[in-house]
Design an enzyme around this catalytic site. Sequence first.
Site, PDB file in Angstrom:
ATOM      1  N   SER A 173       3.321   3.001  -9.649  1.00 36.55           N
ATOM      2  CA  SER A 173       2.254   4.323 -10.056  1.00 36.55           C
ATOM      3  C   SER A 173       3.660   5.195 -11.007  1.00 36.55           C
ATOM      4  O   SER A 173       3.569   4.629 -11.917  1.00 36.55           O
ATOM      5  CB  SER A 173       2.861   4.138  -8.642  1.00 36.55           C
ATOM      6  OG  SER A 173       2.102   5.572  -8.310  1.00 36.55           O
ATOM      7  N   GLU A 285      -7.965   0.957  -6.422  1.00 38.94           N
ATOM      8  CA  GLU A 285      -6.381   2.030  -6.629  1.00 38.94           C
ATOM      9  C   GLU A 285      -6.988   3.544  -5.735  1.00 38.94           C
ATOM     10  O   GLU A 285      -5.638   3.328  -5.646  1.00 38.94           O
ATOM     11  CB  GLU A 285      -5.593   2.255  -8.082  1.00 38.94           C
ATOM     12  CG  GLU A 285      -5.639   0.892  -8.928  1.00 38.94           C
ATOM     13  CD  GLU A 285      -4.209   0.890  -9.350  1.00 38.94           C
ATOM     14  OE1 GLU A 285      -3.552   1.359  -8.347  1.00 38.94           O
ATOM     15  OE2 GLU A 285      -3.550  -0.192  -9.220  1.00 38.94           O
ATOM     16  N   HIS A 348      -3.931   0.877  -4.028  1.00 38.39           N
ATOM     17  CA  HIS A 348      -2.621   1.527  -5.026  1.00 38.39           C
ATOM     18  C   HIS A 348      -2.114   1.194  -4.290  1.00 38.39           C
ATOM     19  O   HIS A 348      -1.506   1.765  -2.312  1.00 38.39           O
ATOM     20  CB  HIS A 348      -2.804   2.826  -5.549  1.00 38.39           C
ATOM     21  CG  HIS A 348      -2.685   3.292  -6.447  1.00 38.39           C
ATOM     22  ND1 HIS A 348      -1.443   2.905  -7.425  1.00 38.39           N
ATOM     23  CD2 HIS A 348      -0.904   4.321  -5.695  1.00 38.39           C
ATOM     24  CE1 HIS A 348      -0.808   4.226  -7.925  1.00 38.39           C
ATOM     25  NE2 HIS A 348       0.237   4.683  -6.586  1.00 38.39           N
TER      26      HIS A 348
END
Length: 409
Positions: A173, A285, A348
């Site tokens: 990320s 995600e 995610h």
Amino acid sequence: MPGRSASVELAGGRVRGRDGAYLGIPYATAQRFGAPRRATWSGELEAFAPGPPAPQPKRPISAFAHGVTPPGAEDCLTLNVWTPPEPGPWPVLVWAIGGGWTIGWAGSSIYDGAALARAANVVVVNFTYRLGSLGWVGGNWGLLDHVAVLEWVRENIAAFGGDASRVTLGGQSAGAANVADLLVCPAAEGLFGRAILHSPPLPEAANDPERSARWAADLWERVARDAPADEVVAAHEALLREDAWRGTRGAAWPTLDAATLPVSPLDAPDARPEIPVLVGTTRDEATFLFRAVERDPPVPDEVVRKVTAELFTEPTRRWAFQRAAAGGEVHLFRLDHPSHDPRLGALHTIDVPLLFGTFRTSDVARHYVHDDARTREVSEAMQTAWGRFLHGDDPGLATVPGIVYTSTP
């Protein structure tokens, strides 16, 4: 205390760890709105527990993403080291945590590196860096913290059985976007030889300086520059509720700067093409952004898919193919292994407990994925494949269950 302890001599002083884990080692000292400085201490430091997190807000997503986070401290620049059971020298993985440049803590149980160190025969390092306005206003202080970690590794990792000539910088990320930034950062030249990027939000990897300056001006109208850290954090959060910034992330994250970030990595996919890259995203995600914490009203599926594509999948694939076309070695993947929660799918951050194997031990990791037979199969295969990459070999992504591998030119 139970466990086998051992001490090592470092450039800053002596530290004692337990069972191959050395936690909370200062790698630098934080100067407010300044570059990090070398950390030293006297006597032997007991490295048995992680250091404090950076000052940060208590957002609803924080507990889901990282668990209960202790109170923050500005002097937060510490790292954690996990070693394999056998003596090295072993390759090194330096891992930059995620959190949108505003939340996160390397001490979270989701990032425990013990299982990965054993499975892949690598020395694993993670670290806490400065966040929010304290980390990114007036300079790329958080990015310089990353450079300081890499310099520390070059100087000290041999004491832990690590090979300073085989360092991979990885992250997820915001941490992955920082890895992309360090590929173009002059100060990071020569500090790592391989890179791993999980779910990098590349469109946000390099902020516009004018936007950053507007944020800083608005922030300093609300709070003094030398105010206590918690007041700066509170002013940051209050500013996000004002009309000019409502519905945005604000502007406290890596910003274009001639000295530290001269170009967006999106505009320089061919930067340091000699560095092999392992890069990928998850299939779903944006369910993390919109469904990990309930929203009212719920966000439609088409919006979730659009954010997934525009923020993660499409720019990552474009960057990967452009880097490969420029002669770089690129291994591109998509992780499809789903969460136990059907609303979330392959969300995610699900890749973190799978790679680190922390779904077996961490209550936080089990927010993403449960400990079942298929998860164990995917995790063990990931650790083997990623381990091959860390050791300098082809990871063989096509053989990993739960992974969709894309061949690049």
